[in-house]
Design a protein around this motif. Structure first.
Motif: not given
Length: 68
Positions: A49-63
């Motif tokens: 949240t300061t330097h990067y964000t993540v999408s995806g997860g919950d058992g899947s791939t992401g970005t």
């Protein structure tokens, strides 16, 4: 959902050329929570949240999207 750890590479590294402006990186393996990922830039651990964000997860791939 269960993730078979044997199906995953324990570490994935990306290299970006100097002067490149790529800010989005594919997480090619399944993960559950953004906290399961560690993001380093030039050997320095970055903060979510300061330097990067993540999408995806919950058992899947992401970005991972990082600020430059």
């Amino acid at each position: 959902m269960t993730i078979n750890l044997a199906d995953n590479t324990p570490r994935v590294s990306y290299a970006v050329a100097q002067g490149a402006t790529q800010t989005s990186f594919t997480v090619s393996f399944e993960f559950f929570d953004a906290a399961d990922l560690n993001v380093y830039v030039d050997g320095t651990l970055k903060t979510i949240t300061t330097h990067y964000t993540v999408s995806g997860g919950d058992g899947s791939t992401g970005t991972v999207s990082i600020s430059v």
